[in-house]
Write an enzyme that holds these catalytic residues in place. Structure first.
Site, PDB file in Angstrom:
ATOM      1  N   GLY A  36       0.791  -1.221   0.000  1.00  0.00           N
ATOM      2  CA  GLY A  36       0.000   0.000   0.000  1.00  0.00           C
ATOM      3  C   GLY A  36       0.821   1.267   0.000  1.00  0.00           C
ATOM      4  O   GLY A  36       0.317   2.336  -0.363  1.00  0.00           O
ATOM      5  N   SER A  79       6.841   4.475   3.456  1.00  0.00           N
ATOM      6  CA  SER A  79       6.390   3.346   4.286  1.00  0.00           C
ATOM      7  C   SER A  79       5.453   3.888   5.355  1.00  0.00           C
ATOM      8  O   SER A  79       5.882   4.694   6.197  1.00  0.00           O
ATOM      9  CB  SER A  79       7.573   2.645   4.954  1.00  0.00           C
ATOM     10  OG  SER A  79       7.097   1.732   5.931  1.00  0.00           O
ATOM     11  N   THR A  84       9.036  -1.216   7.431  1.00  0.00           N
ATOM     12  CA  THR A  84       9.085  -2.256   6.389  1.00  0.00           C
ATOM     13  C   THR A  84      10.530  -2.461   5.944  1.00  0.00           C
ATOM     14  O   THR A  84      11.190  -1.514   5.497  1.00  0.00           O
ATOM     15  CB  THR A  84       8.166  -1.856   5.218  1.00  0.00           C
ATOM     16  OG1 THR A  84       6.836  -1.761   5.738  1.00  0.00           O
ATOM     17  CG2 THR A  84       8.197  -2.860   4.088  1.00  0.00           C
ATOM     18  N   GLU A 216      -6.094  -7.778  -0.178  1.00  0.00           N
ATOM     19  CA  GLU A 216      -5.927  -7.399   1.230  1.00  0.00           C
ATOM     20  C   GLU A 216      -7.250  -7.132   1.944  1.00  0.00           C
ATOM     21  O   GLU A 216      -7.410  -7.505   3.101  1.00  0.00           O
ATOM     22  CB  GLU A 216      -5.013  -6.175   1.338  1.00  0.00           C
ATOM     23  CG  GLU A 216      -3.596  -6.479   0.883  1.00  0.00           C
ATOM     24  CD  GLU A 216      -2.660  -5.296   1.034  1.00  0.00           C
ATOM     25  OE1 GLU A 216      -2.431  -4.858   2.163  1.00  0.00           O
ATOM     26  OE2 GLU A 216      -2.167  -4.801  -0.001  1.00  0.00           O
ATOM     27  N   HIS A 232      -1.045 -10.216 -26.350  1.00  0.00           N
ATOM     28  CA  HIS A 232      -0.026 -11.037 -27.007  1.00  0.00           C
ATOM     29  C   HIS A 232       0.212 -12.344 -26.262  1.00  0.00           C
ATOM     30  O   HIS A 232       1.174 -13.054 -26.544  1.00  0.00           O
ATOM     31  CB  HIS A 232       1.276 -10.233 -27.131  1.00  0.00           C
ATOM     32  CG  HIS A 232       1.103  -9.025 -28.006  1.00  0.00           C
ATOM     33  ND1 HIS A 232       1.304  -9.042 -29.366  1.00  0.00           N
ATOM     34  CD2 HIS A 232       0.662  -7.782 -27.705  1.00  0.00           C
ATOM     35  CE1 HIS A 232       1.033  -7.843 -29.868  1.00  0.00           C
ATOM     36  NE2 HIS A 232       0.633  -7.058 -28.878  1.00  0.00           N
ATOM     37  N   LYS A 326       5.895 -10.476   8.292  1.00  0.00           N
ATOM     38  CA  LYS A 326       6.760  -9.416   8.830  1.00  0.00           C
ATOM     39  C   LYS A 326       7.383  -9.858  10.154  1.00  0.00           C
ATOM     40  O   LYS A 326       8.567  -9.651  10.409  1.00  0.00           O
ATOM     41  CB  LYS A 326       5.959  -8.121   9.016  1.00  0.00           C
ATOM     42  CG  LYS A 326       5.664  -7.419   7.685  1.00  0.00           C
ATOM     43  CD  LYS A 326       4.943  -6.098   7.875  1.00  0.00           C
ATOM     44  CE  LYS A 326       4.739  -5.424   6.533  1.00  0.00           C
ATOM     45  NZ  LYS A 326       3.966  -4.203   6.582  1.00  0.00           N
TER      46      LYS A 326
HETATM   47  O1  PA5 Z   1      -1.706  -2.278   3.107  1.00  0.00           O
HETATM   48  C1  PA5 Z   1      -0.956  -2.983   3.745  1.00  0.00           C
HETATM   49  O2  PA5 Z   1      -1.158  -3.284   4.937  1.00  0.00           O
HETATM   50  C2  PA5 Z   1       0.348  -3.486   3.121  1.00  0.00           C
HETATM   51  O3  PA5 Z   1       0.261  -3.576   1.743  1.00  0.00           O
HETATM   52  C3  PA5 Z   1       1.504  -2.555   3.540  1.00  0.00           C
HETATM   53  O4  PA5 Z   1       1.370  -1.310   2.912  1.00  0.00           O
HETATM   54  C4  PA5 Z   1       2.854  -3.194   3.200  1.00  0.00           C
HETATM   55  O5  PA5 Z   1       3.005  -4.399   3.912  1.00  0.00           O
HETATM   56  C5  PA5 Z   1       4.026  -2.273   3.533  1.00  0.00           C
HETATM   57  O6  PA5 Z   1       3.914  -1.769   4.848  1.00  0.00           O
HETATM   58  P1  PA5 Z   1       4.112  -0.210   5.084  1.00  0.00           P
HETATM   59  O7  PA5 Z   1       3.052   0.459   4.265  1.00  0.00           O
HETATM   60  O8  PA5 Z   1       3.898  -0.012   6.543  1.00  0.00           O
HETATM   61  O9  PA5 Z   1       5.488   0.108   4.623  1.00  0.00           O
END
Ligand code: PA5
Length: 333
Positions: A36, A79, A84, A216, A232, A326
């Protein structure tokens, strides 16, 4: 706070950031992040490409950095949590290369390391799941890149897109019944299916966002592919296995800003899907303007994934498998 308000806040906050003079010499930009926190980079990349930007904008989702990142590459370390490990690794690598670095985070180790080095930092004050801070992960770097001349984006365009989001909130919200709520209707069609999200050009990152929101929020399989490349290969594979053909629901995300050749490909691809008996539907971007198309489509996908989560009986917020990974990786085993 809704997405509209978050976008305005993030944009205004980034506009107030004063960057050191050497940041203004950057020849290219790399947004380092995961999940995200990375998607904003994809949306920026699509905008840059759409506008014919002459300086490149990249998204990096991995440890370290590509070898070409140097002192003339602006690195935005994004982040939400700030903890992360891939993003922290990219951040450290950027400092070793002497690259100008901006941190975009709500806290954690990234904030601590950025503060210790006195680096420009955009504080994400929004509270929520990392992926819901898209106003920050997209609009904050957009404001920076517009200021540095990488992209064009006026305040009027931002206001227009935000105004669209406000209008969409009253179309997609929970009180609006399924008969008139496009997001609920979409979720109903996708229930029990595997969403396969097709897109092109300006909407390429949006399709990835839909895929990740389905993963998610709704905790369901989903995939994304882009035209013209999928014409393709993927178009040749619809028949087998039968279980996949019967499970798939292809969403063709369209924007009127796509070229006539790409729009023709949407039609021709839909004809093949129909002939092969694959469930599919075209979804047109709401609003006016490229930024509005991107944000409006992101918003629709997020709502659809939320309603799909409810239909599936799952809580859209927690992501236990991501949390497990994680934690496991942090233990180092
Ligand atoms: O939406 C989520 O929870 C994940 O996709 C996080 O964004 C991803 O694990 C990375 O973590 P962060 O956004 O804290 O760097």
């Amino acid at each position: 706070m809704g997405l509209a308000e978050q976008c305005l806040q993030a944009y205004a906050q980034a506009r107030r950031l004063t960057l050191p003079a050497r940041y203004r010499q950057a020849k290219r930009v790399l947004v380092a992040g995961m999940g995200g926190s990375a998607i904003g980079g994809d949306l920026l990349q699509d905008m840059a490409h759409f506008q014919g930007a002459t300086r490149a904008v990249f998204t990096w989702r991995d440890y370290g950095l590509p070898a070409w990142v140097d002192a003339e590459t602006l690195v935005i370390a994004s982040s939400y949590s700030g903890d992360t490990e891939e993003t922290l690794s990219a951040f450290d690598a950027a400092l070793k290369r002497g690259a100008p670095v901006v941190a975009l985070t709500s806290g954690g180790e990234l904030k601590r390391r950025a503060q210790a080095k006195g680096l420009p930092t955009i504080d994400i004050t929004y509270k929520g799941e990392p992926r819901t801070s898209l106003g920050y992960s997209f609009l904050a770097p957009l404001a920076l890149l517009a200021d540095l001349g990488f992209l064009h984006c006026t305040e009027a365009e931002v206001e227009q897109a935000v105004c669209l989001l406000e209008g969409l909130a009253s179309r997609y919200g929970e009180v609006v019944p399924e008969e008139t709520n496009e997001a609920k209707a979409l979720a109903r069609k996708l229930w029990g299916k595997v969403p396969i999200v097709y897109s092109a050009g300006l909407l390429t990152g949006v399709a990835r966002r839909w895929k990740t929101d389905f993963n998610e929020n709704a905790k369901t399989w989903a995939f994304a592919e882009a035209l013209p490349e999928l014409d393709h290969n993927a178009v040749n594979a619809y028949a087998r296995p039968v279980v996949a053909r019967e499970s798939a629901f292809v969403l063709l995300l369209r924007s009127s800003f796509l070229s006539p050749r790409l729009l023709l490909r949407y039609e021709a691809t839909a004809a093949i899907l129909k002939r092969e008996g694959v469930a599919h539907e075209a979804v047109d971007a709401p609003g006016d303007g490229p930024l509005a198309h991107i944000l409006g489509m992101v918003y629709l996908g997020s709502w659809a994934s939320y309603y799909l989560a409810l239909l599936c009986g799952v809580d859209p917020s927690p992501v236990p498998a991501i949390a497990y990974l994680k934690e496991r990786l942090a233990q180092g085993a």
